[in-house]
Design an enzyme around this catalytic site. Structure first.
Site, PDB file in Angstrom:
ATOM      1  N   HIS A  31       0.863  -1.212   0.000  1.00  0.00           N
ATOM      2  CA  HIS A  31       0.000   0.000   0.000  1.00  0.00           C
ATOM      3  C   HIS A  31       0.882   1.239   0.000  1.00  0.00           C
ATOM      4  CE1 HIS A  31      -3.759   2.250   1.352  1.00  0.00           C
ATOM      5  NE2 HIS A  31      -2.818   3.163   1.185  1.00  0.00           N
TER       6      HIS A  31
ATOM      7  N   HIS B 233       1.569   5.382  -1.782  1.00  0.00           N
ATOM      8  CA  HIS B 233       1.254   6.538  -2.650  1.00  0.00           C
ATOM      9  C   HIS B 233       2.561   7.140  -3.130  1.00  0.00           C
ATOM     10  CE1 HIS B 233      -2.931   6.798  -1.044  1.00  0.00           C
ATOM     11  NE2 HIS B 233      -2.352   6.257   0.014  1.00  0.00           N
TER      12      HIS B 233
ATOM     13  N   LYS C  49      -9.310  -0.698  -6.245  1.00  0.00           N
ATOM     14  CA  LYS C  49      -9.260  -0.036  -4.944  1.00  0.00           C
ATOM     15  C   LYS C  49     -10.553   0.728  -4.667  1.00  0.00           C
ATOM     16  CE  LYS C  49      -7.864   2.061  -1.222  1.00  0.00           C
ATOM     17  NZ  LYS C  49      -6.644   2.545  -0.644  1.00  0.00           N
TER      18      LYS C  49
ATOM     19  N   HIS D 288     -10.196   0.930   1.299  1.00  0.00           N
ATOM     20  CA  HIS D 288     -10.077   1.900   2.386  1.00  0.00           C
ATOM     21  C   HIS D 288     -11.326   1.655   3.226  1.00  0.00           C
ATOM     22  CE1 HIS D 288      -8.768   5.792   4.203  1.00  0.00           C
ATOM     23  NE2 HIS D 288      -9.969   5.629   4.715  1.00  0.00           N
TER      24      HIS D 288
ATOM     25  N   HIS E 231      -4.411  -0.673   5.688  1.00  0.00           N
ATOM     26  CA  HIS E 231      -4.006   0.136   6.850  1.00  0.00           C
ATOM     27  C   HIS E 231      -4.886  -0.106   8.072  1.00  0.00           C
ATOM     28  CE1 HIS E 231      -7.000   2.611   4.867  1.00  0.00           C
ATOM     29  NE2 HIS E 231      -6.162   3.103   4.003  1.00  0.00           N
TER      30      HIS E 231
ATOM     31  N   ASP F 176       1.592   2.744   3.554  1.00  0.00           N
ATOM     32  CA  ASP F 176       0.750   3.923   3.344  1.00  0.00           C
ATOM     33  C   ASP F 176       1.580   5.204   3.368  1.00  0.00           C
ATOM     34  OD1 ASP F 176      -1.475   5.332   2.650  1.00  0.00           O
ATOM     35  OD2 ASP F 176      -2.567   4.991   4.517  1.00  0.00           O
TER      36      ASP F 176
HETATM   37  O1  DOR Z   1      -3.660   9.371   5.374  1.00  0.00           O
HETATM   38  C1  DOR Z   1      -3.977   9.067   4.251  1.00  0.00           C
HETATM   39  N1  DOR Z   1      -3.443   9.654   3.173  1.00  0.00           N
HETATM   40  N2  DOR Z   1      -4.908   8.136   4.092  1.00  0.00           N
HETATM   41  C2  DOR Z   1      -5.409   7.840   2.889  1.00  0.00           C
HETATM   42  O2  DOR Z   1      -6.257   6.995   2.819  1.00  0.00           O
HETATM   43  C3  DOR Z   1      -4.982   8.582   1.693  1.00  0.00           C
HETATM   44  C4  DOR Z   1      -3.655   9.125   1.876  1.00  0.00           C
HETATM   45  C5  DOR Z   1      -3.266  10.137   0.839  1.00  0.00           C
HETATM   46  O3  DOR Z   1      -3.518   9.912  -0.345  1.00  0.00           O
HETATM   47  O4  DOR Z   1      -2.662  11.146   1.200  1.00  0.00           O
HETATM   48 ZN    ZN Z   2      -3.258   5.124   1.474  1.00  0.00          ZN
END
Ligand code: DOR
Ligand code: ZN
Length: 350
Positions: A17, A19, A103, A140, A178, A251
């Site tokens: 997971h 980004h 997702k 999520h 998460h 995450d």
């Molecule tokens: O804290 C988070 N940030 N939770 C998420 O689900 C998305 C993520 C983000 O894209 O910044």
């Molecule tokens: Zn995330």
């Protein structure tokens, strides 16, 4: 006599997971993950989101172009589910090896989720198709009903939706991402192997006291929110239990500094620069370093039905100082780093 472990070699981990964003931010943050991880599931919550096979092919190319020379890191791509997602496009993308999974962001649950699902009835056809083609469903898992307290959102999602879906789609493989609560961790174990769950390092390190008990730390604001010491203990026990249903998902979620430290700050914590090192610390503290490999490198591939990585990494008990921030070219300028400025006990060798 106890002998202290000072070196541990494990199969190369994967991040289930992550980004990495796009543009200059992508270029600044991707190398931290590519250095220590073999693969990562990349989140599709860009602006605009990665909704179709065509969007995804284009995004994957931008990711590949941002990789350091010689890296054999492999991005695993996901499809952002909306009320209008076309099951045929999802199937095509999966069969062509473009999408690894779909997702779910409930609409407005978190950062860049405005285009998420507003009515679950509208996506049942997509779930049916995924069950048929054996395609993983990443969630999520938070109920966005305004009546539900923010600390109870994970439990409400399980009680109201997920517990029904696992019966409705008995062959569909779910990932509750998460995990942030004892309820979430307990539920995953009870529904394994159909359901697996990822756990961040920060949900195992922090409590809400750290977040706003002694001054407000905007960088600790994440979704799902960091909860109580009891939840943290349950997550640490789950991750270090060796149970195959729990696996690593950082995450890591970078944001421009000004958007994090703001009167209306965004959730997300950039932790890729200290990720595997922080997991190693948690496992050491729990006396479970011998189970780090299962959590970081074996359980995830098993759930996703992929082979584990062939390469290895070695972690050494050597301290170093985490950078406070990472520079980003252009108007974004910089992203705050989780544990920035702290002494980190473990270091990846080489
Ligand atoms: O804290 C988070 N940030 N939770 C998420 O689900 C998305 C993520 C983000 O894209 O910044
Ligand atoms: Zn995330």
């Amino acid at each position: 006599m106890t002998v202290m472990t000072t070196r541990i070699t494990i199969r190369k981990p994967d991040d289930w997971h992550l980004h990495v964003r796009d543009g200059e931010m992508l270029k600044a943050v991707l190398p931290f993950t590519a250095k220590n991880f073999g693969r990562a599931i990349l989140m599709p919550n860009l602006i605009p989101p990665v909704r179709t096979t065509a969007d995804c092919i284009a995004y994957r190319q931008r990711v590949m172009a941002a990789l350091p020379q010689g890296s054999n890191f492999k991005p695993l791509m996901t499809c952002y589910l909306t009320d209008d997602t076309d099951p045929d496009d999802v199937e095509r993308g999966f069969r062509d090896g473009v999408f690894t999974g779909v997702k779910l962001y409930p609409a407005n649950a978190t950062t860049n989720s405005a285009a998420g699902v507003t009515d679950y009835n509208k996506v049942m056809r997509v779930l049916e198709r995924m069950e048929k083609i054996d395609m993983p469903f990443l969630m999520h898992g938070e109920d966005t009903d305004p009546e539900v307290d923010i600390f109870d959102r994970e439990k409400a999602f399980i009680d109201r939706y997920l517990s029904k879906w696992i019966r409705q789609f008995p062959k569909l493989r779910f990932i509750l991402e998460h995990l942030s609560s004892k309820d979430g961790a307990d539920y995953v174990k009870s529904a394994a192997p159909q359901v697996g769950g990822t756990i961040t390092a920060y949900h195992m390190m922090l409590t809400r006291n750290d977040w706003f008990g002694h001054g407000l730390k905007p960088y600790m604001y994440v979704m799902p929110v960091i909860k109580t010491a009891r939840d943290r203990t349950a997550l640490r026990k789950a991750a270090t239990s060796g149970e195959a249903c729990y696996f690593l998902g950082t995450d890591s979620a970078p944001h421009p500094y000004a958007r994090k430290v703001s009167t209306n700050g965004v959730p997300g914590m950039f932790n890729a620069p200290v990720a595997i090192e922080t997991y190693a610390q948690v496992f050491e503290e729990e006396g479970a370093l011998d189970r780090l490999e299962a959590f970081a490198s074996l359980n995830g591939p098993k759930h996703y039905r992929l082979p584990p990585n062939d390469e290895t990494i070695t972690l050494e008990k050597t301290s170093w100082t985490a950078p406070e921030e990472v520079k980003v070219a252009g108007p974004d300028e910089r992203a705050l780093v989780y544990r920035g400025g702290e002494t980190i006990a473990w270091k990846v060798a080489g």
